[in-house]
Design a protein around this motif. Structure first.
Motif, short mmCIF file in Angstrom:
data_model
loop_
_atom_site.label_atom_id
_atom_site.label_comp_id
_atom_site.label_asym_id
_atom_site.label_seq_id
_atom_site.Cartn_x
_atom_site.Cartn_y
_atom_site.Cartn_z
N ILE A 7 9.98 -3.56 6.18
CA ILE A 7 9.42 -2.23 5.77
C ILE A 7 10.24 -1.01 6.45
CG2 ILE A 7 7.22 -0.87 6.11
CD1 ILE A 7 7.21 -3.37 3.95
N THR A 8 10.56 -0.09 5.67
CA THR A 8 11.80 0.95 6.28
C THR A 8 10.90 2.23 6.19
OG1 THR A 8 12.63 1.55 3.81
CG2 THR A 8 13.75 -0.42 5.17
N ASP A 9 11.49 3.13 6.96
CA ASP A 9 11.12 4.62 6.80
C ASP A 9 10.91 5.11 5.40
OD1 ASP A 9 10.62 5.18 9.58
OD2 ASP A 9 12.61 5.64 9.88
N ARG A 10 12.11 4.81 4.57
CA ARG A 10 12.27 5.27 3.26
C ARG A 10 11.01 4.59 2.15
NH1 ARG A 10 14.61 3.77 -1.71
NH2 ARG A 10 15.05 5.52 -3.08
N ASP A 11 10.53 3.35 2.46
CA ASP A 11 9.51 2.62 2.09
C ASP A 11 8.04 3.69 2.35
OD1 ASP A 11 10.80 0.58 1.02
OD2 ASP A 11 10.56 -0.52 2.62
N ILE A 12 7.93 4.08 3.17
CA ILE A 12 6.59 4.56 3.87
C ILE A 12 6.75 5.72 3.27
CG2 ILE A 12 5.46 5.56 5.66
CD1 ILE A 12 6.54 2.94 7.52
N GLU A 13 7.81 6.45 3.17
CA GLU A 13 7.84 7.89 2.66
C GLU A 13 7.63 7.87 1.09
OE1 GLU A 13 11.95 9.24 4.00
OE2 GLU A 13 10.93 9.32 5.94
N LEU A 14 7.99 6.94 0.32
CA LEU A 14 8.09 6.93 -1.02
C LEU A 14 6.47 6.57 -1.36
CD1 LEU A 14 11.29 4.96 -1.93
CD2 LEU A 14 10.65 7.34 -2.82
N PHE A 15 5.98 5.55 -0.61
CA PHE A 15 4.62 5.11 -0.68
C PHE A 15 3.77 6.23 -0.66
CE2 PHE A 15 0.45 3.29 0.09
CZ PHE A 15 0.52 2.44 -1.05
N ALA A 16 4.06 7.11 0.33
CA ALA A 16 3.45 8.45 0.53
C ALA A 16 3.19 9.10 -0.71
CB ALA A 16 3.52 9.03 1.89
N THR A 30 -0.49 -12.57 11.89
CA THR A 30 -1.16 -12.26 10.73
C THR A 30 -1.52 -10.74 10.77
OG1 THR A 30 -1.66 -14.45 10.25
CG2 THR A 30 -3.01 -12.73 8.88
N VAL A 31 -1.02 -10.22 9.75
CA VAL A 31 -1.25 -8.49 9.72
C VAL A 31 -2.34 -8.11 8.44
CG1 VAL A 31 0.71 -7.68 10.73
CG2 VAL A 31 0.64 -8.06 8.35
N LEU A 32 -2.41 -9.20 7.47
CA LEU A 32 -3.38 -8.99 6.44
C LEU A 32 -3.55 -10.31 5.64
CD1 LEU A 32 -2.67 -6.53 3.25
CD2 LEU A 32 -2.86 -9.35 3.00
N MET A 64 -2.03 -0.45 2.14
CA MET A 64 -1.90 -0.82 0.76
C MET A 64 -0.43 -1.16 0.39
SD MET A 64 -4.72 -1.35 0.06
CE MET A 64 -4.47 -1.76 -1.81
N LEU A 65 0.63 -0.54 1.13
CA LEU A 65 1.89 -0.78 1.02
C LEU A 65 2.30 -2.17 1.33
CD1 LEU A 65 5.03 -0.11 0.52
CD2 LEU A 65 5.15 0.68 3.00
N THR A 66 1.76 -2.74 2.48
CA THR A 66 1.77 -4.29 2.52
C THR A 66 1.01 -4.99 1.69
OG1 THR A 66 1.73 -3.72 5.08
CG2 THR A 66 1.40 -6.15 4.60
N ALA A 67 -0.09 -4.53 1.44
CA ALA A 67 -0.74 -5.56 0.31
C ALA A 67 0.06 -5.63 -1.08
CB ALA A 67 -2.19 -4.78 -0.09
N GLY A 68 0.82 -4.48 -1.43
CA GLY A 68 1.50 -4.53 -2.46
C GLY A 68 2.62 -5.48 -2.51
N LEU A 69 2.93 -6.03 -1.36
CA LEU A 69 3.83 -7.09 -1.39
C LEU A 69 2.98 -8.37 -1.94
CD1 LEU A 69 5.61 -6.77 2.28
CD2 LEU A 69 6.35 -5.91 -0.15
N ILE A 70 1.88 -8.72 -1.69
CA ILE A 70 1.01 -9.55 -2.32
C ILE A 70 1.19 -9.64 -3.90
CG2 ILE A 70 -1.36 -10.65 -2.52
CD1 ILE A 70 0.10 -11.33 0.26
N SER A 71 0.87 -8.49 -4.28
CA SER A 71 1.01 -8.01 -5.72
C SER A 71 2.29 -8.51 -6.14
CB SER A 71 0.74 -6.63 -5.94
OG SER A 71 0.71 -6.35 -7.32
N GLY A 119 -9.14 -9.32 -9.43
CA GLY A 119 -9.85 -8.97 -8.35
C GLY A 119 -9.26 -9.14 -6.86
N GLN A 120 -9.21 -8.64 -6.02
CA GLN A 120 -8.45 -8.73 -4.72
C GLN A 120 -9.64 -8.36 -3.21
OE1 GLN A 120 -4.84 -9.36 -4.12
NE2 GLN A 120 -5.88 -10.30 -2.18
N SER A 121 -9.58 -9.31 -2.42
CA SER A 121 -10.32 -9.01 -1.02
C SER A 121 -9.16 -8.89 0.00
CB SER A 121 -11.33 -9.90 -0.52
OG SER A 121 -10.57 -11.09 -0.31
N LEU A 122 -9.29 -7.89 0.85
CA LEU A 122 -8.24 -7.70 1.92
C LEU A 122 -8.72 -7.60 3.15
CD1 LEU A 122 -5.83 -5.18 -0.11
CD2 LEU A 122 -5.38 -7.75 0.34
N LYS A 123 -8.24 -7.93 4.41
CA LYS A 123 -8.53 -7.63 5.49
C LYS A 123 -7.47 -7.33 6.30
CE LYS A 123 -11.45 -9.12 9.46
NZ LYS A 123 -12.46 -10.01 9.87
N PHE A 124 -7.26 -6.10 6.83
CA PHE A 124 -6.24 -5.88 7.47
C PHE A 124 -6.40 -6.25 9.08
CE2 PHE A 124 -6.60 -3.04 3.96
CZ PHE A 124 -5.30 -3.16 3.29
#
Length: 152
Positions: free
Chosen positions: A32-41, A136-138, A70-77, A93-98
């Protein structure tokens, strides 16, 4: 070849419901890069300063910037849509626990494992989890409609 930052150990494509088995798993890894976070934002319009502002984030319980959950959850997707079951899969459907934060520079391992299969309804339940190192983060479960050769 475009370097997307992912280290895929399995080919992309489709596994039809007729070929799925309990316990089958697929995964990917991504830093996960700074660019990933900026683009997701930008795409999500979630500009919470805990993701984007070092000074602000330092004074939070996280003591530093974190990636959007949800960026992290996007990797599941990505695993579901590209590998298991893959192309043609419909999310139901999707359940998530962070469980813990993901920070810029963390390498996230996203893994999906088949828990149950309803061949008649083409429904598959998947265990979903993301880890950073041993943490485990998610975690969660997804229900999907898997592609079938009968509907090609």
């Amino acid at each position: 070849m475009l370097d997307n930052g992912m280290n895929d150990n399995f080919p992309r494509g489709t596994i039809c419901i007729e070929d799925l088995e309990i316990g089958m798993a697929r995964h990917l890894q991504k830093e996960i890069t700074d660019r990933d976070i900026e683009l997701f934002a930008e795409v999500s319009t979630d500009r919470n300063p805990v993701h984007l502002d070092d000074a602000y984030a330092q004074d939070t319980i996280f003591e530093g910037r974190i990636a959007h959950g949800m960026l992290t959850a996007g990797l599941i997707s990505a695993v579901i849509g590209e590998q298991l079951p893959g192309h043609g899969t419909i999310y139901m459907g999707q359940s998530l626990k962070f469980m813990a934060p993901v920070r810029p520079g963390d390498v996230v391992h996203a893994e999906v494992t088949v828990l149950t299969i309803d061949y008649g309804k083409r429904r598959v339940t998947l265990d979903c989890r993301c880890t950073v190192g041993d943490m485990t983060v998610l975690k969660g479960e997804a229900t999907v409609l898997a592609p079938s050769r009968k509907f090609d």
